[in-house]
Scaffold this motif. Structure first.
Motif, short mmCIF file in Angstrom:
data_model
loop_
_atom_site.label_atom_id
_atom_site.label_comp_id
_atom_site.label_asym_id
_atom_site.label_seq_id
_atom_site.Cartn_x
_atom_site.Cartn_y
_atom_site.Cartn_z
N SER A 125 0.83 -1.21 0.00
CA SER A 125 0.00 0.00 0.00
C SER A 125 0.86 1.26 0.00
CB SER A 125 -0.92 0.02 1.21
OG SER A 125 -1.81 -1.06 1.14
N ARG A 126 2.01 1.19 0.66
CA ARG A 126 2.84 2.39 0.75
C ARG A 126 3.44 2.79 -0.61
NH1 ARG A 126 6.38 -1.31 3.48
NH2 ARG A 126 8.16 -1.81 2.15
N LEU A 128 1.69 3.17 -3.21
CA LEU A 128 0.65 3.90 -3.95
C LEU A 128 0.99 5.39 -4.05
CD1 LEU A 128 -2.68 2.38 -2.60
CD2 LEU A 128 -1.94 2.42 -4.97
N GLU A 130 -0.03 9.44 -4.55
CA GLU A 130 -1.11 10.25 -3.99
C GLU A 130 -2.45 9.98 -4.66
OE1 GLU A 130 -1.70 12.88 -1.42
OE2 GLU A 130 -0.22 11.37 -0.84
N LYS A 131 -2.44 10.02 -6.00
CA LYS A 131 -3.74 9.98 -6.69
C LYS A 131 -4.44 8.63 -6.60
CE LYS A 131 -1.62 9.18 -11.18
NZ LYS A 131 -1.44 9.65 -12.53
N SER A 133 -4.70 7.08 -3.62
CA SER A 133 -4.74 6.84 -2.17
C SER A 133 -6.13 6.45 -1.67
CB SER A 133 -4.24 8.08 -1.43
OG SER A 133 -5.05 9.19 -1.78
N GLU A 135 -9.49 4.46 -0.69
CA GLU A 135 -9.65 3.16 -0.04
C GLU A 135 -9.73 2.00 -1.05
OE1 GLU A 135 -11.24 0.68 3.39
OE2 GLU A 135 -10.49 2.75 3.42
N GLN A 138 -6.42 0.79 -2.05
CA GLN A 138 -5.77 0.05 -0.96
C GLN A 138 -6.26 -1.40 -0.96
OE1 GLN A 138 -3.66 1.53 1.20
NE2 GLN A 138 -4.05 3.72 0.97
#
Length: 254
Positions: A125-126, A128, A130-131, A133, A135, A138
């Motif tokens: 997940s880290r 990813l 900004e755009k 982000s 849910e 994720q």
């Protein structure tokens, strides 16, 4: 005894190479060398109605629209391998898809193909941007439906080219396009796709064909984001019966 023809040799070598056996890499080399000798005639491609379809200039639009972009000719299948021929018609492609936990060998038999492959990378997940982000992104990373992949340089192949190989952890996702007219290739997969294993089947591993597309322009270190999509509606195959020499053994007898 029946004469052992070119395709027979390939099928027998494939059966002794997979599932991963002793001297696997050595056997794989031999299998690739034998597959490299195959021609369209060895698998009856010269008798294929679908190849003829592309050389004739029947260009009535309604007729064209009803035709499948790809024709599949099944040769043989058992729990260890599946062997078939794909004809990718003029201007068509097999969209980006994967082969979970499978090996694949492609030998172009006629025409020209462009093969674009990618290798799936471990993604958290880290990773990813900004755009992405939200849910939903994720969740898709957790379920493996969104991930980073490393593109390989696309390869152009014809009947003179050696076979291409994909492995469970390398080049496992690809798209195959015909270039300047129809093209055909032999496809060997091991183990075969296993979409809904029968409850009593010894092989309970599910291997479904998933489709993907690139999203976003993020190319961290040359990587690209892929997201799983439903099977594209404009992609479907028709089938044609195999016209080549019969295999000397039933696939179940190996």
């Amino acid at each position: 005894t029946k004469m052992c023809h070119a395709l027979d040799k390939v099928v027998q070598l494939a059966m002794s190479t997979f599932p991963k056996s002793e001297n696997f890499l050595h056997k794989l080399e031999r299998l690739l060398a034998q597959t490299n000798q195959l021609t369209g005639k060895d698998v009856g491609l010269d008798k294929s109605r679908s190849m003829v379809r592309d050389s004739k200039s029947i260009r009535a639009e309604e007729y064209e629209d009803s035709l499948a972009p790809v024709t599949y000719i099944p040769v043989t299948e058992n729990p260890v391998i599946s062997v078939g021929i794909f004809i990718v018609h003029e201007g068509e492609r097999i969209p980006m898809h994967d082969h979970p936990n499978m090996y694949g060998i492609i030998k172009c038999l006629q025409g020209h193909l462009r093969i674009s492959s990618l290798t799936r990378k471990e993604t958290q997940s880290r990773d990813l941007p900004e755009k992405f982000s939200a849910e939903i992104f994720q969740r898709k990373i957790q379920t493996g439906q969104l991930f980073l992949a490393e593109p390989h340089l696309p390869v152009l192949v014809n009947s003179e080219s050696p076979p291409c190989i994909l492995k469970p952890d390398m080049g496992n996702i690809h798209q195959i396009e015909s270039v300047n007219g129809a093209a055909a290739f032999l496809d060997i997969l091991s183990p075969p796709y296993n979409i809904d294993p029968e409850p009593d089947s010894p092989d309970q591993q599910e291997r479904d064909c998933n489709y993907y597309r690139v999203i976003g322009e993020e190319r961290e270190g040359g990587k690209t984001w892929l997201i799983q999509i439903p099977s594209p509606t404009n992609f479907f195959c028709d089938t044609e019966s195999y016209q080549g020499p019969q295999l000397s053994r039933d696939p179940a007898d190996y």
